[in-house]
Scaffold this motif. Structure first.
Motif, PDB file in Angstrom:
ATOM      1  N   HIS A 190       0.844  -1.207   0.000  1.00 10.25           N
ATOM      2  CA  HIS A 190       0.000   0.000   0.000  1.00 10.25           C
ATOM      3  C   HIS A 190       0.877   1.255   0.000  1.00 10.25           C
ATOM      4  CE1 HIS A 190      -4.093   1.763   1.403  1.00 10.25           C
ATOM      5  NE2 HIS A 190      -3.432   2.617   0.642  1.00 10.25           N
ATOM      6  N   ASP A 237      -8.310   2.977  -4.397  1.00 15.64           N
ATOM      7  CA  ASP A 237      -7.823   3.532  -3.127  1.00 15.64           C
ATOM      8  C   ASP A 237      -7.677   5.048  -3.152  1.00 15.64           C
ATOM      9  OD1 ASP A 237      -6.892   3.476  -0.439  1.00 15.64           O
ATOM     10  OD2 ASP A 237      -4.894   3.873  -1.226  1.00 15.64           O
ATOM     11  N   GLY A 238      -7.977   5.611  -1.994  1.00 16.02           N
ATOM     12  CA  GLY A 238      -8.157   7.046  -1.870  1.00 16.02           C
ATOM     13  C   GLY A 238      -9.658   7.263  -1.789  1.00 16.02           C
ATOM     14  N   HIS A 288     -10.702   0.368  -0.080  1.00 11.33           N
ATOM     15  CA  HIS A 288     -10.606   1.474   0.874  1.00 11.33           C
ATOM     16  C   HIS A 288     -12.033   1.643   1.388  1.00 11.33           C
ATOM     17  CE1 HIS A 288      -9.525   5.900   1.782  1.00 11.33           C
ATOM     18  NE2 HIS A 288     -10.836   5.854   1.906  1.00 11.33           N
ATOM     19  N   HIS A 343      -6.153  -0.819   5.179  1.00  9.78           N
ATOM     20  CA  HIS A 343      -5.993   0.060   6.354  1.00  9.78           C
ATOM     21  C   HIS A 343      -7.159   0.078   7.345  1.00  9.78           C
ATOM     22  CE1 HIS A 343      -8.290   2.716   3.750  1.00  9.78           C
ATOM     23  NE2 HIS A 343      -7.250   3.167   3.084  1.00  9.78           N
ATOM     24  N   ASP A 391       0.630   2.424   3.849  1.00  6.27           N
ATOM     25  CA  ASP A 391      -0.201   3.500   3.303  1.00  6.27           C
ATOM     26  C   ASP A 391       0.626   4.786   3.210  1.00  6.27           C
ATOM     27  OD1 ASP A 391      -2.253   4.957   2.215  1.00  6.27           O
ATOM     28  OD2 ASP A 391      -3.539   4.925   3.991  1.00  6.27           O
TER      29      ASP A 391
HETATM   30 ZN   LIG Z   1      -6.971   4.342   1.328  1.00  2.55          ZN
END
Ligand SMILES: [Zn+2]
Length: 430
Positions: free
Chosen positions: A64, A155-156, A182, A235, A306
């Motif tokens: 990540h 992701d994000g 995510h 995460h 991350d």
């Molecule tokens: Zn994320």
């Protein structure tokens, strides 16, 4: 290719549950043999590396990482991320696709992979689940897989449209490629900038309720159950998320889970400024305890950083305006050693599972994550008991770490990729 004998290391191989002082012989970028004494295969000329006092693990794999290339090179690029990884003892990273433009096309993935091939650590790429990460239609997952994508993720952001995620999980199952989620319901996050708690009220900033994560974790698990698709939860930050993942696994649902060093080290009470601002946010003591327990008992499979670099000019805009994210490539191993191994929460073998064997398995990297003969000679050598303070200088282009000044115990002494040292303490090689 160089031939090398690493002597007297405490060899930790999670794949074979092996923990023993041994010598490791490396040839042609692969592990040739592993044993006590001088290997019979070691004829001719070769280099010697005395690893007395060091632990030797299969190279750490951080699945990540925001490398920020293309489009946000002020914060990081592939080369600086590779150097930061090497310095952190990490031999392989998985780059996230939330770049500018997003990694949703085979052409971009191929271009990035070519560039990454010259760098000191292995950089693998994930591709967007949806076109432009916009959450409206699926990206061409099959073509992206053919172009080298090891995983699919927006992701994000979360794939909030349940119909789309269902389709993605079905396709991902066929393609034998994980979907990294995510898990966050943006309508529940709203304008929140940290965990919804007394500390947020004292700081006078809007909070993010735990349901923003747990609601989506539950939905993701239901869809993974319905489709049989390979789901990986990124995460995790909440106690309920750990419980839900454990319950789903007991029911046979195919899910793996990750957490990050900041979640097992800090809580929302530690938040002082935007250096502590990330998504999901730092939660409460009970959450941290549940994550640590999940790491120890096997519910959580992976520690990932991350790593989310941002330029100082952005990160100093205050709690409300600063972007979310903290750097982590250079502190992940030290924090895991300090907070988990040295405190007796997990064993060295479990650490190697969480940071190498499990990410290798999830990403389908068959020659990585173990130390048996024939495996890639990607290695992390650890000086386990050295004490030091974090930063303030980093190999990363960004320094938005909440851990600057923190005392840690243990770090990478040397990092090897494909039989070559790419880092020795205070020195990036190659
Ligand atoms: Zn994320």
């Amino acid at each position: 290719m160089p031939r090398l004998l690493i002597q007297n290391a405490l060899v930790i191989d999670p794949a074979r549950k092996l923990e023993k002082k041994l010598n490791l012989f490396i040839e042609d970028g692969r592990i040739k043999s592993l044993g006590p004494g001088f290997p019979g295969t070691a004829r001719g000329s070769f280099e010697l590396f005395d690893a007395s006092g060091l632990w030797l693990m299969p190279g750490l794999i951080d699945m990540h990482v925001h490398t920020r290339e293309p489009g946000m090179e002020r914060a990081e690029n592939l080369a600086s991320a590779a150097r930061a990884a090497a310095a952190g003892g990490i031999t392989s990273i998985l780059a996230m696709p939330n770049t500018e433009p997003p990694a949703d096309s085979p052409a971009l993935l191929r271009r990035l992979s070519e560039k990454a091939a010259a760098l000191p650590v292995n950089i693998y790429f994930s591709a967007a689940v949806t076109r432009g990460r916009a959450g409206r239609e699926l990206a061409g997952l099959k073509a992206l897989k053919a172009a080298g994508a090891l995983a699919f993720t927006d992701d994000g952001a979360c794939v909030e449209n349940s119909k789309l995620l269902t389709k993605a999980l079905r396709l991902a199952k066929k393609l034998k490629t994980p979907v990294l989620e995510h898990a966050e319901a943006s309508h529940l996050t709203g304008p929140g900038v940290m965990h919804e708690c007394a500390r947020a009220r004292r700081l006078g900033v809007p909070g993010i309720p735990r349901e923003a994560e747990t609601y989506m974790v539950l939905r993701d698990l239901l869809l993974a159950g319905a489709t049989g698709g390979p789901l990986h939860l990124q995460h995790l930050s909440c106690l309920e998320s750990v419980e839900l993942a454990a319950a789903a696994r007991r029911r046979g649902i195919r899910v793996t889970a990750e957490t990050c060093p900041h979640y097992f080290t800090l809580t929302c009470e530690d938040v002082r400024n935007a250096a502590f601002k990330m998504k999901p946010p730092l939660r409460e003591r009970d959450d941290r305890a549940a994550l640590i327990k999940g790491l120890a008992d096997g519910t959580i499979d992976v520690i990932a950083s991350d790593h989310a670099p941002h330029p100082a000019a952005e990160k100093t805009k205050g709690m409300i305006k600063a972007p979310f994210g903290v750097t982590g490539l250079e502190t992940m191993l030290g924090l895991a050693l300090t907070e988990l191994v040295h405190k007796g929460v997990i064993s060295r073998l479990r650490l190697a599972e969480l940071m190498s064997a499990n990410p290798a398995r999830i990403l389908g990297l068959k020659k990585k994550g173990g130390l048996a003969p024939g495996m890639d000679a990607d290695l992390t050598l650890i000086e386990p008991f050295v004490e030091y303070r974090v930063g303030p200088r980093f190999y990363s282009r960004s320094a938005n770490s909440p851990f600057i000044g923190r005392r840690l115990k243990g770090r990478a002494a040397a990092t090897m990729v494909a039989g070559r040292f790419v880092f020795r303490r205070s020195q990036i090689l190659r």
